[in-house]
Enzyme design. Structure first.
Site, PDB file in Angstrom:
ATOM      1  N   PRO A 130       0.728  -1.430   0.154  1.00  0.00           N
ATOM      2  CG  PRO A 130      -0.034  -1.096   2.124  1.00  0.00           C
ATOM      3  CD  PRO A 130       0.477  -2.005   1.257  1.00  0.00           C
ATOM      4  CG  ASN A 131      -0.357   4.388   1.070  1.00  0.00           C
ATOM      5  OD1 ASN A 131      -1.347   4.715   0.553  1.00  0.00           O
ATOM      6  ND2 ASN A 131      -0.463   3.846   2.272  1.00  0.00           N
TER       7      ASN A 131
ATOM      8  NE  ARG B 292       1.692  13.603   0.986  1.00  0.00           N
ATOM      9  CZ  ARG B 292       1.331  12.610   1.963  1.00  0.00           C
ATOM     10  NH1 ARG B 292       0.764  11.426   1.846  1.00  0.00           N
ATOM     11  NH2 ARG B 292       1.525  13.075   3.156  1.00  0.00           N
TER      12      ARG B 292
ATOM     13  CE1 TYR C 114       8.949   5.217   2.913  1.00  0.00           C
ATOM     14  CE2 TYR C 114       7.526   7.225   3.266  1.00  0.00           C
ATOM     15  CZ  TYR C 114       8.054   6.034   3.397  1.00  0.00           C
ATOM     16  OH  TYR C 114       7.310   5.266   4.287  1.00  0.00           O
TER      17      TYR C 114
ATOM     18  CG  ASN D 114       8.434  -2.079   0.110  1.00  0.00           C
ATOM     19  OD1 ASN D 114       7.751  -2.096   1.415  1.00  0.00           O
ATOM     20  ND2 ASN D 114       9.043  -1.031  -0.021  1.00  0.00           N
TER      21      ASN D 114
ATOM     22  CB  ALA E  34       1.790   0.111   6.392  1.00  0.00           C
TER      23      ALA E  34
ATOM     24  CG  HIS F  23       5.670  -2.425  10.140  1.00  0.00           C
ATOM     25  ND1 HIS F  23       6.828  -2.527  10.305  1.00  0.00           N
ATOM     26  CD2 HIS F  23       5.346  -1.324   9.405  1.00  0.00           C
ATOM     27  CE1 HIS F  23       7.630  -2.036   9.436  1.00  0.00           C
ATOM     28  NE2 HIS F  23       6.734  -1.155   8.745  1.00  0.00           N
TER      29      HIS F  23
ATOM     30  CG  ASP G 249      -0.323 -17.284   8.303  1.00  0.00           C
ATOM     31  OD1 ASP G 249       0.664 -17.407   9.135  1.00  0.00           O
ATOM     32  OD2 ASP G 249      -1.647 -17.355   9.038  1.00  0.00           O
TER      33      ASP G 249
ATOM     34  CD  GLU H  58      10.563  -7.449   6.136  1.00  0.00           C
ATOM     35  OE1 GLU H  58      10.627  -8.654   6.509  1.00  0.00           O
ATOM     36  OE2 GLU H  58      10.558  -6.446   6.663  1.00  0.00           O
TER      37      GLU H  58
ATOM     38  CG  HIS I 213      11.311  -2.336   4.515  1.00  0.00           C
ATOM     39  ND1 HIS I 213      10.036  -2.184   4.418  1.00  0.00           N
ATOM     40  CD2 HIS I 213      11.424  -3.475   5.199  1.00  0.00           C
ATOM     41  CE1 HIS I 213       9.303  -3.428   5.109  1.00  0.00           C
ATOM     42  NE2 HIS I 213      10.562  -4.176   5.487  1.00  0.00           N
TER      43      HIS I 213
ATOM     44  NE  ARG J 229      10.359   5.847   8.572  1.00  0.00           N
ATOM     45  CZ  ARG J 229       9.445   6.006   7.514  1.00  0.00           C
ATOM     46  NH1 ARG J 229       9.601   4.895   6.541  1.00  0.00           N
ATOM     47  NH2 ARG J 229       8.304   6.566   7.651  1.00  0.00           N
TER      48      ARG J 229
END
Ligand code: CA2
Length: 148
Positions: free
Chosen positions: A12-13, A20, A25, A75, A78, A81, A88, A99, A101, A108
Protein backbone atom coordinates in the site's frame (compact mmCIF):
# COMPACT_ATOMS: atom_id res chain seq x y z
CA UNK A 1 9.01 -24.41 -11.90
CA UNK A 2 9.88 -20.96 -13.27
CA UNK A 3 13.36 -20.65 -11.82
CA UNK A 4 14.11 -17.68 -14.05
CA UNK A 5 11.22 -15.56 -12.79
CA UNK A 6 11.33 -13.12 -9.88
CA UNK A 7 8.14 -11.46 -8.63
CA UNK A 8 8.65 -7.96 -7.24
CA UNK A 9 5.59 -7.15 -5.15
CA UNK A 10 4.68 -3.81 -3.64
CA UNK A 11 2.09 -2.97 -1.01
CA UNK A 12 0.00 0.00 0.00
CA UNK A 13 0.82 3.59 -0.89
CA UNK A 14 3.98 2.70 -2.75
CA UNK A 15 2.24 3.95 -5.90
CA UNK A 16 2.64 7.43 -4.34
CA UNK A 17 6.44 7.26 -4.22
CA UNK A 18 8.15 10.37 -5.54
CA UNK A 19 5.10 12.55 -4.93
CA UNK A 20 5.30 13.11 -1.12
CA UNK A 21 7.74 12.74 1.81
CA UNK A 22 10.92 13.00 -0.32
CA UNK A 23 12.93 13.39 2.90
CA UNK A 24 12.15 9.77 3.80
CA UNK A 25 11.53 8.05 0.47
CA UNK A 26 13.50 10.23 -1.96
CA UNK A 27 12.21 11.40 -5.31
CA UNK A 28 12.35 8.04 -7.07
CA UNK A 29 8.96 6.90 -8.37
CA UNK A 30 7.68 3.33 -8.41
CA UNK A 31 8.05 3.41 -12.21
CA UNK A 32 11.75 4.29 -11.70
CA UNK A 33 12.10 1.32 -9.33
CA UNK A 34 10.39 -0.95 -11.86
CA UNK A 35 12.95 0.14 -14.48
CA UNK A 36 15.82 -0.55 -12.03
CA UNK A 37 14.38 -4.02 -11.34
CA UNK A 38 13.99 -4.88 -15.03
CA UNK A 39 17.61 -3.86 -15.63
CA UNK A 40 18.80 -5.91 -12.62
CA UNK A 41 16.75 -8.88 -13.85
CA UNK A 42 18.33 -8.65 -17.32
CA UNK A 43 21.81 -8.51 -15.79
CA UNK A 44 21.11 -11.77 -13.95
CA UNK A 45 19.23 -13.49 -16.80
CA UNK A 46 15.95 -13.28 -14.89
CA UNK A 47 12.48 -12.10 -15.93
CA UNK A 48 10.88 -9.68 -13.51
CA UNK A 49 7.15 -9.48 -12.83
CA UNK A 50 6.56 -6.14 -11.07
CA UNK A 51 3.25 -5.44 -9.32
CA UNK A 52 1.68 -3.09 -6.76
CA UNK A 53 -1.59 -3.17 -4.83
CA UNK A 54 -3.14 -1.25 -1.98
CA UNK A 55 -5.14 -4.31 -0.83
CA UNK A 56 -3.87 -6.93 1.62
CA UNK A 57 -5.87 -9.84 0.14
CA UNK A 58 -4.62 -9.01 -3.34
CA UNK A 59 -1.04 -9.11 -2.04
CA UNK A 60 -1.81 -12.57 -0.59
CA UNK A 61 -3.04 -13.66 -4.07
CA UNK A 62 0.10 -12.24 -5.68
CA UNK A 63 2.26 -14.29 -3.30
CA UNK A 64 0.25 -17.42 -4.20
CA UNK A 65 0.72 -16.62 -7.90
CA UNK A 66 4.50 -16.62 -7.40
CA UNK A 67 4.56 -20.35 -6.58
CA UNK A 68 7.29 -22.07 -8.61
CA UNK A 69 9.24 -18.84 -9.19
CA UNK A 70 12.85 -18.34 -8.13
CA UNK A 71 11.64 -15.95 -5.49
CA UNK A 72 9.81 -12.84 -4.40
CA UNK A 73 11.21 -9.41 -3.60
CA UNK A 74 8.53 -8.01 -1.30
CA UNK A 75 7.99 -4.49 -0.05
CA UNK A 76 4.75 -4.99 1.84
CA UNK A 77 4.74 -1.37 3.02
CA UNK A 78 2.81 -0.87 6.26
CA UNK A 79 1.44 -4.45 6.08
CA UNK A 80 4.96 -5.51 7.06
CA UNK A 81 4.16 -4.36 10.58
CA UNK A 82 0.60 -5.73 10.81
CA UNK A 83 -0.08 -8.71 8.60
CA UNK A 84 -0.26 -12.30 9.81
CA UNK A 85 -2.02 -13.12 6.50
CA UNK A 86 1.05 -12.13 4.46
CA UNK A 87 3.34 -14.04 6.78
CA UNK A 88 1.16 -17.16 6.41
CA UNK A 89 1.11 -16.74 2.61
CA UNK A 90 4.92 -16.67 2.50
CA UNK A 91 5.15 -19.72 4.76
CA UNK A 92 2.38 -21.64 2.99
CA UNK A 93 3.80 -21.16 -0.52
CA UNK A 94 7.40 -21.69 0.50
CA UNK A 95 8.59 -19.22 -2.14
CA UNK A 96 11.96 -17.72 -1.05
CA UNK A 97 11.11 -14.13 -0.18
CA UNK A 98 13.44 -11.20 0.33
CA UNK A 99 11.77 -8.48 2.42
CA UNK A 100 12.87 -5.06 1.22
CA UNK A 101 12.31 -1.50 2.36
CA UNK A 102 13.28 1.78 0.79
CA UNK A 103 13.87 3.47 4.14
CA UNK A 104 15.91 2.21 7.09
CA UNK A 105 12.92 1.13 9.18
CA UNK A 106 15.18 0.74 12.25
CA UNK A 107 16.06 4.43 12.16
CA UNK A 108 12.36 5.35 12.26
CA UNK A 109 9.42 5.01 14.69
CA UNK A 110 9.39 2.02 17.07
CA UNK A 111 6.33 0.47 15.42
CA UNK A 112 8.35 0.05 12.22
CA UNK A 113 11.02 -2.00 14.04
CA UNK A 114 8.82 -5.06 14.17
CA UNK A 115 8.07 -7.09 11.04
CA UNK A 116 5.66 -10.03 10.93
CA UNK A 117 7.42 -11.10 7.74
CA UNK A 118 11.13 -11.14 8.66
CA UNK A 119 11.00 -14.47 10.55
CA UNK A 120 9.72 -16.28 7.43
CA UNK A 121 11.73 -14.25 4.90
CA UNK A 122 14.91 -15.60 3.31
CA UNK A 123 16.50 -12.27 4.20
CA UNK A 124 15.85 -8.58 4.75
CA UNK A 125 17.32 -5.50 3.03
CA UNK A 126 16.41 -1.96 4.04
CA UNK A 127 17.64 1.60 3.82
CA UNK A 128 19.10 1.71 0.31
CA UNK A 129 16.23 3.39 -1.55
CA UNK A 130 15.42 1.76 -4.88
CA UNK A 131 18.73 -0.12 -4.63
CA UNK A 132 17.19 -2.26 -1.86
CA UNK A 133 15.18 -3.94 -4.63
CA UNK A 134 18.22 -4.37 -6.88
CA UNK A 135 20.10 -5.97 -3.98
CA UNK A 136 17.09 -8.22 -3.33
CA UNK A 137 17.12 -9.45 -6.94
CA UNK A 138 20.90 -10.04 -6.74
CA UNK A 139 20.42 -12.02 -3.51
CA UNK A 140 17.82 -14.30 -5.16
CA UNK A 141 20.01 -14.69 -8.26
CA UNK A 142 22.86 -15.82 -5.98
CA UNK A 143 20.65 -18.61 -4.60
CA UNK A 144 19.96 -19.99 -8.07
CA UNK A 145 21.20 -23.52 -8.76
CA UNK A 146 23.35 -23.55 -11.89
CA UNK A 147 22.06 -25.87 -14.68
CA UNK A 148 23.73 -29.33 -14.60
O1 CA2 B 1 10.60 1.99 3.62
C1 CA2 B 1 9.77 1.28 3.07
O2 CA2 B 1 9.93 0.79 1.96
C2 CA2 B 1 8.43 1.02 3.78
O3 CA2 B 1 8.03 -0.30 3.46
C3 CA2 B 1 7.45 2.02 3.21
C4 CA2 B 1 6.09 1.97 3.88
C5 CA2 B 1 6.23 2.04 5.39
O4 CA2 B 1 4.96 1.86 6.00
C6 CA2 B 1 7.19 0.99 5.93
O5 CA2 B 1 7.31 1.15 7.32
C7 CA2 B 1 8.55 1.13 5.29
C8 CA2 B 1 5.23 3.16 3.44
C9 CA2 B 1 5.03 3.27 1.96
C10 CA2 B 1 4.29 4.55 1.71
O6 CA2 B 1 5.01 5.31 0.77
C11 CA2 B 1 4.74 6.63 0.67
C12 CA2 B 1 5.10 7.21 -0.51
C13 CA2 B 1 4.90 8.56 -0.69
C14 CA2 B 1 4.35 9.32 0.31
C15 CA2 B 1 3.98 8.74 1.48
C16 CA2 B 1 4.17 7.38 1.67
Amino acid sequence: MSETIVHVLNGPNLNLLGTREPGIYGTTTLADIEALCSKAGEAHGLSVIFRQTNHEGELVEMIHAARGALGIVLNAGAYTHTSVALRDAISATGVPTVEVHISNVFAREDFRHHSYLSPVARGVICGFGGQSYVLGIAALAATRTPPA
